[in-house]
Every structure is written in C-alpha cells, then in structure tokens.
Motif scaffolding. Structure first.
Motif, PDB file in Angstrom:
ATOM      1  N   ASP A   1      21.300 -38.837 -36.347  1.00  0.00           N
ATOM      2  CA  ASP A   1      22.592 -38.146 -36.385  1.00  0.00           C
ATOM      3  C   ASP A   1      23.703 -39.023 -35.815  1.00  0.00           C
TER       4      ASP A   1
ATOM      5  N   ASN B   1      25.396 -32.656 -42.227  1.00  0.00           N
ATOM      6  CA  ASN B   1      24.173 -32.238 -41.543  1.00  0.00           C
ATOM      7  C   ASN B   1      24.040 -32.868 -40.165  1.00  0.00           C
TER       8      ASN B   1
ATOM      9  N   ALA C   1      19.350 -25.984 -41.850  1.00  0.00           N
ATOM     10  CA  ALA C   1      20.584 -26.735 -42.049  1.00  0.00           C
ATOM     11  C   ALA C   1      20.332 -27.985 -42.889  1.00  0.00           C
ATOM     12  N   LEU C   2      19.209 -28.657 -42.628  1.00  0.00           N
ATOM     13  CA  LEU C   2      18.862 -29.834 -43.414  1.00  0.00           C
ATOM     14  C   LEU C   2      18.626 -29.460 -44.876  1.00  0.00           C
TER      15      LEU C   2
ATOM     16  N   CYS D   1      21.962 -28.827 -46.615  1.00  0.00           N
ATOM     17  CA  CYS D   1      22.797 -30.012 -46.812  1.00  0.00           C
ATOM     18  C   CYS D   1      22.154 -31.053 -47.731  1.00  0.00           C
ATOM     19  N   TYR D   2      20.822 -31.082 -47.785  1.00  0.00           N
ATOM     20  CA  TYR D   2      20.139 -32.135 -48.534  1.00  0.00           C
ATOM     21  C   TYR D   2      19.752 -31.704 -49.943  1.00  0.00           C
TER      22      TYR D   2
ATOM     23  N   SER E   1      23.364 -30.328 -36.781  1.00  0.00           N
ATOM     24  CA  SER E   1      22.174 -30.348 -35.929  1.00  0.00           C
ATOM     25  C   SER E   1      22.517 -30.346 -34.442  1.00  0.00           C
TER      26      SER E   1
END
Length: 247
Positions: free
Chosen positions: A5, A218, A178-179, A182-183, A222
């Motif tokens: 991150d 993302n 969240a990953l 976003c991914y 995090s």
C-alpha cells in the motif's frame, strides 16, 4: 500488505499521474520524448504489477494465517514459526517481482502470460474466500460448543480468545472485500479487452482510466479499514467529524 500500500502511494501513483499528464501534453507542444515516455511507462507497469501481485499474495497469506490461528490454537506457535513466516513473506515478494519481469523481458508470449496472470488472480481471490468461509464455519462451531460453558470455567477464556480472533478475521475480511471491489473491475476489463481483440476506443480509454484509478484506491482503503477497527482511532475520527456540527 502495508509495504504494498505504501509503495502504491509513494511510487506507483506518482508515475501514473506523470503518465496521465503526459498523455494530455503529448498532443500539444512541447512534445515529450517518446523514449522517455516509454521508459516511465515500463517502470510504472513493472512497479504496479509487483505491488498488485504482492497484494494478492498478502491477502491470501493473511486469510490463511487467521484460519490457522483459529484451527490450530495452542499448536499455532509450533507450526508457524518466525523463520517460516519470514520465508513465506520473502517467497511471495520474490514471486511478485518475477512475474512482472517475465512480461518485461517478454520471456512468454503475451497471450500465455495474460492467461497465467488471470489464473493467478482468480486463484488468489477464490483461495482467500474459501479460507474466510472456513473461518466462519469454525467460529460458529466453536461458539456453539462454548455457549453452555459456565462463566467461571477456564474454557470461557478460550471463548474470549475466539471472539478476539473473530474480530481480527473480520477486519481482514473487510480488507478482502475492498480488494475484490477494487480489483475485479480491472480484471474484467482486461479479460474483455483481450477477448474482443480490437483497438481501444475513446470509451475504452475512459473505462481503463477509471478502473486503474479504482485499483490504486484500494491502497488507501486498506489503511482506513485497519484504522477504523482500532477503537481509539475510530473514536478520534468520529470526534473530528462531529466537531463542525457541534460548533
């Protein structure tokens, strides 16, 4: 996860901003040198891919670690030693660097490398999801076992520990969601682009820009999730948000 991150914020995003500005300026004088642009583009792709793979492997490692904590309990310290943890972290960071290097050096055809990349991404997301499903089942089963245990019993302490581990697993599960959010868009976009096999249209450029920005977002979500799970930080943030309305 923290290193990836931080790397996105310090390295990948500045390079991305430079490329976005260059895409605007390249259409009007003064033109930038193509070689310079290509070098920055390659650097951005390499760094972004390394950090992206590291995020995938990190979320799988974290979910596996939470599952082993709940599953092994007292045997966890014997099974997951400090040396083994360090070896695991070094291994997936090396793998995260090797995969983009394969693309950069063109050691594999582009279509084969794309299939390999998508396979790794989906396997990582599915594996992490399965670990969280098993964590949910294990915690629910353990909660049913200790429900009728007397308060003064020593097993009640184990129930408290299980609750603590459930909260920790829940926090990482939010990071996983969240990953995913976003991914998955950029994964679906890349699959659609390769399946269609046509040149990008103006709409394609816009969609690619949005999903790329979402991908970088993302790395900001995090840390916010982790901070929000800490009670004193959460309370401080709530007080800051309430202060303008109180005045």
């Amino acid at each position: 996860m923290s290193v990836s991150d931080l790397g996105v914020g310090l390295v990948a995003q500045p390079l991305q901003i430079y490329l976005l500005v260059s895409n605007v300026n390249i259409l009007s004088p003064p033109h930038i040198w193509p070689d310079h642009y290509e070098a920055v583009l390659k650097a951005y792709r390499f760094v972004a891919n390394v950090l992206t793979y590291a995020s995938y492997f990190s979320i799988v490692a974290l979910s596996a670690d939470r599952f082993l904590v709940i599953r092994l309990q007292l045997r966890y310290q014997d099974a997951i030693t400090h040396k083994r943890a360090i070896a695991g972290v070094i291994s997936f960071w090396l793998l995260s660097a090797v995969l983009p290097l394969i693309r950069l050096r063109e050691w594999l055809p582009e279509d084969i490398f794309f299939i390999l990349t998508v396979t790794i991404q989906f396997i990582s997301l599915i594996t992490a999801g399965l670990f969280y499903f098993k964590i949910f089942l294990a915690l629910r089963q353990y909660a049913a076992q200790v429900q009728d245990v007397p308060v003064e019993s020593g097993e009640r302490n184990e129930a408290i520990n299980a609750t603590r581990e459930r909260k920790a697993a829940l926090g990482i599960f939010y990071v996983y969601l969240a990953l995913m959010a976003c991914y998955l868009p950029i994964i679906c976009f890349n699959i659609a682009e390769n399946v269609i096999g046509t040149e990008r249209t103006s709409l394609g450029y816009k969609v690619n820009l949005y999903v790329t920005i979402l991908l970088a977002l993302n790395s900001s979500l995090s840390p916010l999730i982790y901070c929000w799970k800490m009670r004193h930080i959460r309370q401080a943030m709530i007080n800051i948000l309430r202060k303008p309305f109180q005045n």
